[in-house]
Design an enzyme around this catalytic site. Sequence first.
Site, PDB file in Angstrom:
ATOM      1  N   CYS A 160      -0.436   4.152   2.220  1.00  0.00           N
ATOM      2  CA  CYS A 160      -0.073   3.798   3.669  1.00  0.00           C
ATOM      3  C   CYS A 160       1.255   4.247   4.158  1.00  0.00           C
ATOM      4  O   CYS A 160       1.555   4.593   5.090  1.00  0.00           O
ATOM      5  CB  CYS A 160      -0.338   2.397   3.853  1.00  0.00           C
ATOM      6  N   ASP A 161       2.090   3.561   3.322  1.00  0.00           N
ATOM      7  CA  ASP A 161       3.496   3.247   3.510  1.00  0.00           C
ATOM      8  C   ASP A 161       4.550   4.242   2.823  1.00  0.00           C
ATOM      9  O   ASP A 161       5.820   4.368   3.355  1.00  0.00           O
ATOM     10  CB  ASP A 161       4.152   1.990   3.591  1.00  0.00           C
ATOM     11  N   CYS A 194       1.054  -1.087  -0.150  1.00  0.00           N
ATOM     12  CA  CYS A 194       0.078   0.065  -0.030  1.00  0.00           C
ATOM     13  C   CYS A 194       0.905   1.313   0.129  1.00  0.00           C
ATOM     14  O   CYS A 194       1.229   1.676   1.045  1.00  0.00           O
ATOM     15  CB  CYS A 194      -0.901   0.010   1.266  1.00  0.00           C
TER      16      CYS A 194
HETATM   17  C1  LIG Z   1       0.569  -4.429   4.750  1.00  0.00           C
HETATM   18  C2  LIG Z   1      -0.722  -3.161   4.970  1.00  0.00           C
HETATM   19  C3  LIG Z   1      -0.643  -2.066   5.365  1.00  0.00           C
HETATM   20  C4  LIG Z   1      -1.544  -1.060   5.443  1.00  0.00           C
HETATM   21  N1  LIG Z   1      -1.113  -0.053   6.105  1.00  0.00           N
HETATM   22  C5  LIG Z   1      -2.438   0.888   6.221  1.00  0.00           C
HETATM   23  C6  LIG Z   1      -2.015   2.142   6.918  1.00  0.00           C
HETATM   24  O1  LIG Z   1      -1.151   2.773   7.453  1.00  0.00           O
HETATM   25  N2  LIG Z   1      -3.180   2.979   7.035  1.00  0.00           N
HETATM   26  C7  LIG Z   1      -4.476   2.737   6.345  1.00  0.00           C
HETATM   27  O2  LIG Z   1      -5.601   3.406   6.533  1.00  0.00           O
HETATM   28  N3  LIG Z   1      -4.767   1.531   5.728  1.00  0.00           N
HETATM   29  C8  LIG Z   1      -3.867   0.838   5.740  1.00  0.00           C
HETATM   30  N4  LIG Z   1      -3.761  -0.526   4.982  1.00  0.00           N
HETATM   31  C9  LIG Z   1      -5.206  -0.836   4.325  1.00  0.00           C
HETATM   32  C10 LIG Z   1      -6.085  -1.299   5.618  1.00  0.00           C
HETATM   33  O3  LIG Z   1      -5.554  -2.250   6.110  1.00  0.00           O
HETATM   34  C11 LIG Z   1      -7.504  -1.761   4.880  1.00  0.00           C
HETATM   35  O4  LIG Z   1      -7.895  -0.770   4.209  1.00  0.00           O
HETATM   36  C12 LIG Z   1      -8.497  -2.005   6.076  1.00  0.00           C
HETATM   37  O5  LIG Z   1      -7.957  -2.943   6.895  1.00  0.00           O
HETATM   38  C13 LIG Z   1      -9.755  -2.559   5.677  1.00  0.00           C
HETATM   39  O6  LIG Z   1     -10.597  -3.045   6.490  1.00  0.00           O
HETATM   40  P1  LIG Z   1     -11.822  -3.842   6.355  1.00  0.00           P
HETATM   41  O7  LIG Z   1     -12.703  -3.904   7.947  1.00  0.00           O
HETATM   42  O8  LIG Z   1     -12.587  -3.659   5.078  1.00  0.00           O
HETATM   43  O9  LIG Z   1     -11.394  -5.245   6.092  1.00  0.00           O
HETATM   44  P2  LIG Z   1     -10.023  -5.998   6.525  1.00  0.00           P
HETATM   45  O10 LIG Z   1      -9.158  -5.382   7.330  1.00  0.00           O
HETATM   46  O11 LIG Z   1      -9.511  -6.692   5.266  1.00  0.00           O
HETATM   47  O12 LIG Z   1     -10.640  -7.135   7.656  1.00  0.00           O
HETATM   48  C14 LIG Z   1     -11.377  -8.121   6.967  1.00  0.00           C
HETATM   49  C15 LIG Z   1     -12.029  -9.204   8.219  1.00  0.00           C
HETATM   50  O13 LIG Z   1     -12.998  -9.903   7.644  1.00  0.00           O
HETATM   51  C16 LIG Z   1     -12.719 -11.406   8.275  1.00  0.00           C
HETATM   52  N5  LIG Z   1     -13.214 -12.177   7.277  1.00  0.00           N
HETATM   53  C17 LIG Z   1     -12.820 -12.517   5.909  1.00  0.00           C
HETATM   54  N6  LIG Z   1     -13.692 -13.578   5.452  1.00  0.00           N
HETATM   55  C18 LIG Z   1     -14.619 -13.901   6.386  1.00  0.00           C
HETATM   56  C19 LIG Z   1     -15.378 -15.020   6.805  1.00  0.00           C
HETATM   57  N7  LIG Z   1     -15.879 -15.885   5.573  1.00  0.00           N
HETATM   58  N8  LIG Z   1     -16.200 -15.120   7.857  1.00  0.00           N
HETATM   59  C20 LIG Z   1     -15.715 -14.086   9.028  1.00  0.00           C
HETATM   60  N9  LIG Z   1     -14.928 -13.302   8.665  1.00  0.00           N
HETATM   61  C21 LIG Z   1     -14.335 -13.080   7.496  1.00  0.00           C
HETATM   62  C22 LIG Z   1     -11.193 -11.362   8.377  1.00  0.00           C
HETATM   63  O14 LIG Z   1     -10.814 -12.245   9.487  1.00  0.00           O
HETATM   64  C23 LIG Z   1     -10.980 -10.061   8.868  1.00  0.00           C
HETATM   65  O15 LIG Z   1     -11.110  -9.730  10.270  1.00  0.00           O
HETATM   66  C24 LIG Z   1      -2.948  -1.444   4.895  1.00  0.00           C
HETATM   67  C25 LIG Z   1      -3.078  -2.872   4.316  1.00  0.00           C
HETATM   68  C26 LIG Z   1      -2.210  -3.860   4.160  1.00  0.00           C
HETATM   69  C27 LIG Z   1      -2.035  -5.014   3.659  1.00  0.00           C
END
Ligand SMILES: Cc1cc2nc3c(=O)[nH]c(=O)nc-3n(C[C@H](O)[C@H](O)[C@H](O)COP(=O)(O)OP(=O)(O)OC[C@H]3O[C@@H](n4cnc5c(N)ncnc54)[C@H](O)[C@@H]3O)c2cc1C
Length: 315
Positions: free
Chosen positions: A142-143, A139
């Site tokens: 992000c980084d 990302c």
């Molecule tokens: C390496 C990295 C660094 C990042 N750094 C930043 C940053 O510095 N700042 C920033 O704003 N964003 C950052 N991001 C982006 C950020 O992490 C995402 O935008 C954010 O986490 C998305 O949130 P979400 O709740 O949509 O899903 P996610 O964080 O993707 O979480 C999805 C959840 O759904 C669950 N899940 C999936 N399938 C199922 C299922 N079938 N049953 C039950 N549960 C399920 C998983 O276990 C997980 O808990 C980064 C991403 C990465 C990969």
Amino acid sequence: MASEATEKVHVLIIGSGPAGYTAAIYAARANMKPVLYQGIQPGGQLTITTEVENYPGYPEGIQGPEMMVHFEKQAARMGADIRYGLATKVDFNKQPYRVEIDEEKWIEADAVIISTGASAKWLGLESEQRLNGFGVSACAVCDGFFFKGKDVAIVGAGDTAAEEALYLSKLCTTVHMFIRRDQMRASKVMQDRVLNAPNIKVYWNTDTDEILGEKKVEAVRVKNNQTNETQEIPISGFFVAIGHQPNSDIFKGWIDMDETGYIKTIPGTTKTNLEGVFAAGDVQDKNYRQAVTAAGSGCMAALDAERYLTSKGLA
Ligand SMILES: Cc1cc2nc3c(=O)[nH]c(=O)nc-3n(C[C@H](O)[C@H](O)[C@H](O)COP(=O)(O)OP(=O)(O)OC[C@H]3O[C@@H](n4cnc5c(N)ncnc54)[C@H](O)[C@@H]3O)c2cc1C
């Protein structure tokens, strides 16, 4: 065959990233008694990163896993019922909707919030995994800031890769961009911008062999797949921009999605094509993909669910 044991809940939240926990905080405070299933990655994508500096409210920054513990604690304190378990199948044929957990039991819910996120695609190198969070990132927004004034590399050839390379070019001294073929998949306009950026150096027909460094990224070894010639390039950051996969497989056939599996929501809302099923966070957002936008849409989903339940006399 799955067991028929069934539990009835009011609001079911699937996923425990910023979107799911924020939905849980709002739903619990509105007395909707949410039950949240965490999935196999409790805390979501931020649990695989180190420093998060762009989430408001943390002036000194915070480690991603620690931030997600805060989210969970806050949701639990508000009364959300947080459980470890994976949604394995759904039956959205009629209301209340049914969701199978761990292939063991069924949950019936008046409203469902899907917040299952997306997963970044990786190259699959051992060094990429080992140095993830220590110079390797998926990302740039992000980084990228951590590499201000430094040399970085990016791998990918689509529109997102082009966008991220351009973003990095505004912060970093040189951006080395590795492309597997002799052309990019990105749109013409994005290609032109990349090729005209003075500090983006494009390497065609180039594969990443290994990311080098003991404790942090120090260089990358790449190979020209036409000539087999290798070279080492000193860098501080390595960005993987080869795409994301939304975690939406179990909803296929029930919920409208785009061709890559992102759930479609009615613009400006978290409503899906099914009444009473809402989607928040990265699973429905291929554009912004940030913790704060995911949290914001989690809040919207809880409010949309609350209004829906009230309109149905179920609140
Ligand atoms: C390496 C990295 C660094 C990042 N750094 C930043 C940053 O510095 N700042 C920033 O704003 N964003 C950052 N991001 C982006 C950020 O992490 C995402 O935008 C954010 O986490 C998305 O949130 P979400 O709740 O949509 O899903 P996610 O964080 O993707 O979480 C999805 C959840 O759904 C669950 N899940 C999936 N399938 C199922 C299922 N079938 N049953 C039950 N549960 C399920 C998983 O276990 C997980 O808990 C980064 C991403 C990465 C990969």
